[in-house]
Motif scaffolding. Structure first.
Motif, PDB file in Angstrom:
ATOM      1  N   LEU A  49      -4.706   9.017  -2.943  1.00  0.00           N
ATOM      2  CA  LEU A  49      -5.512   8.408  -1.885  1.00  0.00           C
ATOM      3  C   LEU A  49      -6.741   7.710  -2.452  1.00  0.00           C
ATOM      4  N   PHE A  50      -7.343   8.338  -3.448  1.00  0.00           N
ATOM      5  CA  PHE A  50      -8.512   7.729  -4.083  1.00  0.00           C
ATOM      6  C   PHE A  50      -8.129   6.410  -4.759  1.00  0.00           C
ATOM      7  N   SER A  51      -7.009   6.413  -5.460  1.00  0.00           N
ATOM      8  CA  SER A  51      -6.544   5.202  -6.141  1.00  0.00           C
ATOM      9  C   SER A  51      -6.215   4.107  -5.133  1.00  0.00           C
ATOM     10  N   LEU A  52      -5.655   4.508  -3.994  1.00  0.00           N
ATOM     11  CA  LEU A  52      -5.330   3.546  -2.944  1.00  0.00           C
ATOM     12  C   LEU A  52      -6.612   2.921  -2.379  1.00  0.00           C
ATOM     13  N   LEU A 110       0.829  -1.203   0.000  1.00  0.00           N
ATOM     14  CA  LEU A 110       0.000   0.000   0.000  1.00  0.00           C
ATOM     15  C   LEU A 110       0.868   1.261   0.000  1.00  0.00           C
ATOM     16  N   PHE A 111       1.951   1.223   0.766  1.00  0.00           N
ATOM     17  CA  PHE A 111       2.845   2.388   0.834  1.00  0.00           C
ATOM     18  C   PHE A 111       3.514   2.634  -0.516  1.00  0.00           C
ATOM     19  N   SER A 148       4.119   5.619  -5.541  1.00  0.00           N
ATOM     20  CA  SER A 148       4.200   5.537  -7.010  1.00  0.00           C
ATOM     21  C   SER A 148       3.118   6.383  -7.656  1.00  0.00           C
ATOM     22  N   LEU A 149       1.903   6.261  -7.119  1.00  0.00           N
ATOM     23  CA  LEU A 149       0.789   7.040  -7.669  1.00  0.00           C
ATOM     24  C   LEU A 149       1.016   8.532  -7.455  1.00  0.00           C
ATOM     25  N   LEU A 150       1.590   8.881  -6.308  1.00  0.00           N
ATOM     26  CA  LEU A 150       1.851  10.287  -6.015  1.00  0.00           C
ATOM     27  C   LEU A 150       2.895  10.860  -6.965  1.00  0.00           C
ATOM     28  N   LEU A 151       3.938  10.090  -7.242  1.00  0.00           N
ATOM     29  CA  LEU A 151       4.988  10.555  -8.149  1.00  0.00           C
ATOM     30  C   LEU A 151       4.469  10.740  -9.571  1.00  0.00           C
ATOM     31  N   VAL A 152       3.533   9.872  -9.962  1.00  0.00           N
ATOM     32  CA  VAL A 152       2.989   9.942 -11.319  1.00  0.00           C
ATOM     33  C   VAL A 152       1.951  11.056 -11.437  1.00  0.00           C
ATOM     34  N   ALA A 183     -10.836  -3.324  -4.058  1.00  0.00           N
ATOM     35  CA  ALA A 183     -10.680  -4.473  -4.949  1.00  0.00           C
ATOM     36  C   ALA A 183     -10.216  -5.699  -4.160  1.00  0.00           C
ATOM     37  N   ALA A 184      -9.291  -5.470  -3.214  1.00  0.00           N
ATOM     38  CA  ALA A 184      -8.803  -6.577  -2.381  1.00  0.00           C
ATOM     39  C   ALA A 184      -9.918  -7.116  -1.487  1.00  0.00           C
TER      40      ALA A 184
END
Length: 220
Positions: free
Chosen positions: A64-67, A46-47, A52-56, A73-74
C-alpha cells in the motif's frame, strides 16, 4: 446593483491578472487527478502494481505504501505539466499584456473589479489571417467570486466587442474537466465543434482533451 464592474485592463492590474490566471489553472489539478483515477486503465495499472508488490514483498502495508508512492509520483507529474503550461503562458501573451491585447483595435483585455480588487478577467484577439473570427482567451474568475454573473458578463463583453467590429464568429478552447465553463458557454449560445486529445504522454494515456466552442455572431 451589481457587486462588480468591468473595465479595460490597466498596467496596474498586471500582477493581479497573472496571479488570477495562475490560481485558476492550478485549481484544476485535483479534478484532473479525480478524473484519471476513474479511468479503467489507471485502475488496472494500480491493481496490477499492488498485486505484484504484494507477491514480492508479502506485506500489505509495504504494498500500500508503494502504491501511494506511485500515485504521488503521477500527481507530481501532472502538477508539473500544469505549471509548465502556466509558465509558458506567462512568458507569452501574459508577459506583455499591453502589447498582446491593447495595441490593436481588434483585440482587448478586460478585468472585473469588486471593491478595488481584480476578481475576473477575459481577453479577445482576432484569429490570425481571418477577418471574420475572433478568439476568446484567458477567462478566469476568482474562486470566492463565482456564481455572481461575472463570467457571463465578461463573455458578453467579448461578444459585443466582436459584433461591433463586424466579426461573424467567436471561438474558444477549454479543457474537458471544466464542466462549469461548458455549461456557461452553452447557455450563452456557444456550440462545441471539436475535441482534441492533448499530445503529451499523460494526455494520451488519460485521453485528456481540449474542446473547441464556437459562437455565431448575429447582427442586432
Amino acid at each position: 446593483m451589481a457587486e462588480f464592474t468591468i473595465r479595460v485592463y490597466k498596467n496596474r492590474d498586471y500582477n493581479a491578472v497573472r496571479i488570477l490566471f495562475t490560481e485558476g489553472m492550478l485549481e484544476h489539478i485535483p479534478a484532473t487527478c479525480a478524473y484519471m483515477l476513474k479511468l479503467s486503465r489507471a485502475q488496472f495499472i494500480l491493481f496490477i502494481s499492488f498485486i505484484s508488490l504484494l507477491l514480492v514483498s508479502r506485506s500489505y502495508l509495504l504494498s500500500l505504501f508503494s502504491l501511494a508512492v506511485v500515485f504521488m509520483a503521477a500527481r507530481r507529474q501532472l502538477t508539473k505539466e500544469y505549471h509548465q503550461y502556466v509558465d509558458r503562458c506567462q512568458r507569452e501573451d501574459l508577459l506583455d499584456i499591453e502589447e498582446s491585447y491593447m495595441a490593436s483595435n481588434n483585440s482587448c483585455f478586460w478585468v472585473a473589479e469588486s471593491n478595488g480588487r481584480v476578481v475576473g478577467m477575459v481577453a479577445v484577439q482576432s484569429v490570425p489571417h481571418s477577418s471574420e473570427a475572433m478568439v476568446l482567451r484567458r477567462l478566469s474568475v476568482a474562486k470566492d467570486q463565482r456564481h455572481k454573473g461575472i463570467a457571463k458578463a465578461l463573455c458578453t463583453k467579448v461578444i459585443d466587442f466582436a459584433r461591433q467590429r463586424g466579426y461573424k464568429m467567436l471561438t474558444l478552447e477549454t479543457s474537458m474537466i471544466q464542466l462549469a465553463a461548458h455549461k456557461l458557454y452553452e447557455t450563452l449560445g456557444f456550440e462545441k465543434t471539436d475535441d482534441k486529445v492533448i499530445p503529451s504522454l499523460l494526455g494520451r494515456f488519460a485521453n485528456f482533451s481540449i474542446l473547441t466552442y464556437e459562437y455565431k455572431i448575429k447582427d442586432e
